[in-house]
Design a protein around this motif. Sequence first.
Motif, PDB file in Angstrom:
ATOM      1  N   LEU A 288       0.763  -1.221  -0.005  1.00  0.00           N
ATOM      2  CA  LEU A 288       0.061  -0.039   0.009  1.00  0.00           C
ATOM      3  C   LEU A 288       0.851   1.072  -0.068  1.00  0.00           C
ATOM      4  N   PRO A 289       0.258   2.466  -0.481  1.00  0.00           N
ATOM      5  CA  PRO A 289       1.166   3.708  -0.277  1.00  0.00           C
ATOM      6  C   PRO A 289       1.081   3.902   1.121  1.00  0.00           C
ATOM      7  N   ALA A 290       2.042   4.554   1.611  1.00  0.00           N
ATOM      8  CA  ALA A 290       2.241   4.903   2.982  1.00  0.00           C
ATOM      9  C   ALA A 290       3.014   6.204   3.186  1.00  0.00           C
ATOM     10  N   SER A 291       2.719   6.618   4.521  1.00  0.00           N
ATOM     11  CA  SER A 291       3.736   7.933   4.746  1.00  0.00           C
ATOM     12  C   SER A 291       4.332   7.670   6.111  1.00  0.00           C
ATOM     13  N   LEU A 292       5.503   8.213   6.281  1.00  0.00           N
ATOM     14  CA  LEU A 292       6.312   8.227   7.331  1.00  0.00           C
ATOM     15  C   LEU A 292       6.901   9.516   7.836  1.00  0.00           C
ATOM     16  N   ALA A 293       6.630  10.296   8.787  1.00  0.00           N
ATOM     17  CA  ALA A 293       7.077  11.461   8.779  1.00  0.00           C
ATOM     18  C   ALA A 293       6.942  12.395   7.766  1.00  0.00           C
ATOM     19  N   GLY A 294       5.612  12.283   6.997  1.00  0.00           N
ATOM     20  CA  GLY A 294       5.086  13.172   5.992  1.00  0.00           C
ATOM     21  C   GLY A 294       5.699  12.856   4.541  1.00  0.00           C
ATOM     22  N   HIS A 295       6.397  11.795   4.264  1.00  0.00           N
ATOM     23  CA  HIS A 295       7.208  11.193   3.323  1.00  0.00           C
ATOM     24  C   HIS A 295       6.561   9.903   2.702  1.00  0.00           C
ATOM     25  N   GLU A 296       6.406  10.157   1.570  1.00  0.00           N
ATOM     26  CA  GLU A 296       5.409   9.005   0.777  1.00  0.00           C
ATOM     27  C   GLU A 296       6.356   7.889   0.533  1.00  0.00           C
ATOM     28  N   PHE A 297       6.049   6.518   0.665  1.00  0.00           N
ATOM     29  CA  PHE A 297       6.559   5.533   0.137  1.00  0.00           C
ATOM     30  C   PHE A 297       5.628   4.218  -0.023  1.00  0.00           C
ATOM     31  N   SER A 298       6.218   3.034  -0.448  1.00  0.00           N
ATOM     32  CA  SER A 298       5.518   1.875  -0.599  1.00  0.00           C
ATOM     33  C   SER A 298       5.929   0.965   0.487  1.00  0.00           C
TER      34      SER A 298
ATOM     35  N   LEU B  97      -4.155   9.403   1.060  1.00  0.00           N
ATOM     36  CA  LEU B  97      -2.706   9.393   1.669  1.00  0.00           C
ATOM     37  C   LEU B  97      -2.415  10.852   1.633  1.00  0.00           C
ATOM     38  N   ASP B  98      -2.926  11.929   1.133  1.00  0.00           N
ATOM     39  CA  ASP B  98      -2.764  13.275   1.831  1.00  0.00           C
ATOM     40  C   ASP B  98      -2.950  13.642   3.075  1.00  0.00           C
ATOM     41  N   THR B  99      -4.076  13.061   3.318  1.00  0.00           N
ATOM     42  CA  THR B  99      -4.457  13.010   4.916  1.00  0.00           C
ATOM     43  C   THR B  99      -3.582  12.362   5.697  1.00  0.00           C
ATOM     44  N   LEU B 100      -3.151  11.220   5.192  1.00  0.00           N
ATOM     45  CA  LEU B 100      -2.179  10.480   6.270  1.00  0.00           C
ATOM     46  C   LEU B 100      -0.835  11.002   6.035  1.00  0.00           C
ATOM     47  N   LYS B 101      -0.385  11.844   5.140  1.00  0.00           N
ATOM     48  CA  LYS B 101       0.918  12.481   5.357  1.00  0.00           C
ATOM     49  C   LYS B 101       0.926  13.424   6.302  1.00  0.00           C
ATOM     50  N   LYS B 102      -0.335  14.236   6.557  1.00  0.00           N
ATOM     51  CA  LYS B 102      -0.240  15.173   7.860  1.00  0.00           C
ATOM     52  C   LYS B 102      -0.464  14.379   9.016  1.00  0.00           C
ATOM     53  N   PHE B 103      -1.160  13.359   9.163  1.00  0.00           N
ATOM     54  CA  PHE B 103      -1.587  12.367  10.240  1.00  0.00           C
ATOM     55  C   PHE B 103      -0.228  11.765  10.943  1.00  0.00           C
ATOM     56  N   SER B 104       0.791  11.484   9.724  1.00  0.00           N
ATOM     57  CA  SER B 104       1.861  10.592  10.261  1.00  0.00           C
ATOM     58  C   SER B 104       2.934  11.618  10.890  1.00  0.00           C
ATOM     59  N   VAL B 105       2.788  12.991  10.699  1.00  0.00           N
ATOM     60  CA  VAL B 105       3.558  14.020  11.218  1.00  0.00           C
ATOM     61  C   VAL B 105       3.145  14.397  12.601  1.00  0.00           C
ATOM     62  N   SER B 106       1.830  14.963  12.496  1.00  0.00           N
ATOM     63  CA  SER B 106       1.292  15.661  13.570  1.00  0.00           C
ATOM     64  C   SER B 106       0.725  14.395  14.946  1.00  0.00           C
ATOM     65  N   GLU B 107       0.209  13.406  14.448  1.00  0.00           N
ATOM     66  CA  GLU B 107      -0.461  12.435  15.462  1.00  0.00           C
ATOM     67  C   GLU B 107       0.606  11.528  15.560  1.00  0.00           C
ATOM     68  N   CYS B 108       1.129  10.846  14.564  1.00  0.00           N
ATOM     69  CA  CYS B 108       2.112   9.654  14.802  1.00  0.00           C
ATOM     70  C   CYS B 108       3.319  10.197  15.158  1.00  0.00           C
TER      71      CYS B 108
END
Length: 182
Positions: free
Chosen positions: A36-46, A100-111
Motif C-alpha cells: 500500500l502507499p504509505a507515509s512516514l514523517a510526511g514522506h510517501e513510500f510503498s 494518502l494526503d490526509t495520512l501524510k499530515k497525520f503521520s507528522v502530527s499524530e504519529c
Amino acid sequence: MAKRKLFGLILTAGLMLSLQANAALPPGDKAPAFTLPASLAGHEFSFSLAKALKKGPVVLYFYPAAFTPGCTIEAHDFAEAMDQFQALNATVIGISMDQLDTLKKFSVSECRNRFAVAADESGSVSALYDARQSHDTHAARVSYVIAPDGKILLSYENRSPDEHVSRTLAALQKWKADSSRH
C-alpha cells in the motif's frame, strides 16, 4: 409455522452477518500479503508486508479515520511506545481508508514521525483482514501481530483504542520469549 421458519431464517442470517462483519482473522492463520502507499514523517513510500516481515515481526493496526478522537489517542499511544516496539525489532504500521494526503499530515502530527500509516483507500486490504466496518466506509479498530514467518500471533478487535498497544507489546514479548527458548 411459516412465520416461525421465516423468523428463524432472518435471525440466522442476521447472526451470520454480524459475525462476518466483526470477525478478525484468528491467530495461526497466514497473514494476507499486501502493498500500500504509505507515509512516514510526511514522506510517501510503498509499504510491503512481505518486505517488512524480512526485518522482523509486524504490528498491523487498522483504525477508522485519521484525526478523529479515538484514532488520535491510539496514534499517540503507538508513538509513545515506539522505543519498546523497536527494542523487539518490530515494525508498526497503521492502516485506514483515508486518502494518502490526509495520512501524510497525520503521520507528522499524530504519529509524531515515529511510525508509518498506509492508505487503503479502496478498503481491499481492510477487507482481506476482516477489518472493515459493516457500512464499508471506514476500517474497524483491529490490531494484529504478525511473526516473520507470516503467521498471525495476535488479533485484537475493540472499538476502544485503550488496550491495542499493551496487547500488541505483550504478544511480541511472548513471541520473543518463546523464540529464544527454541
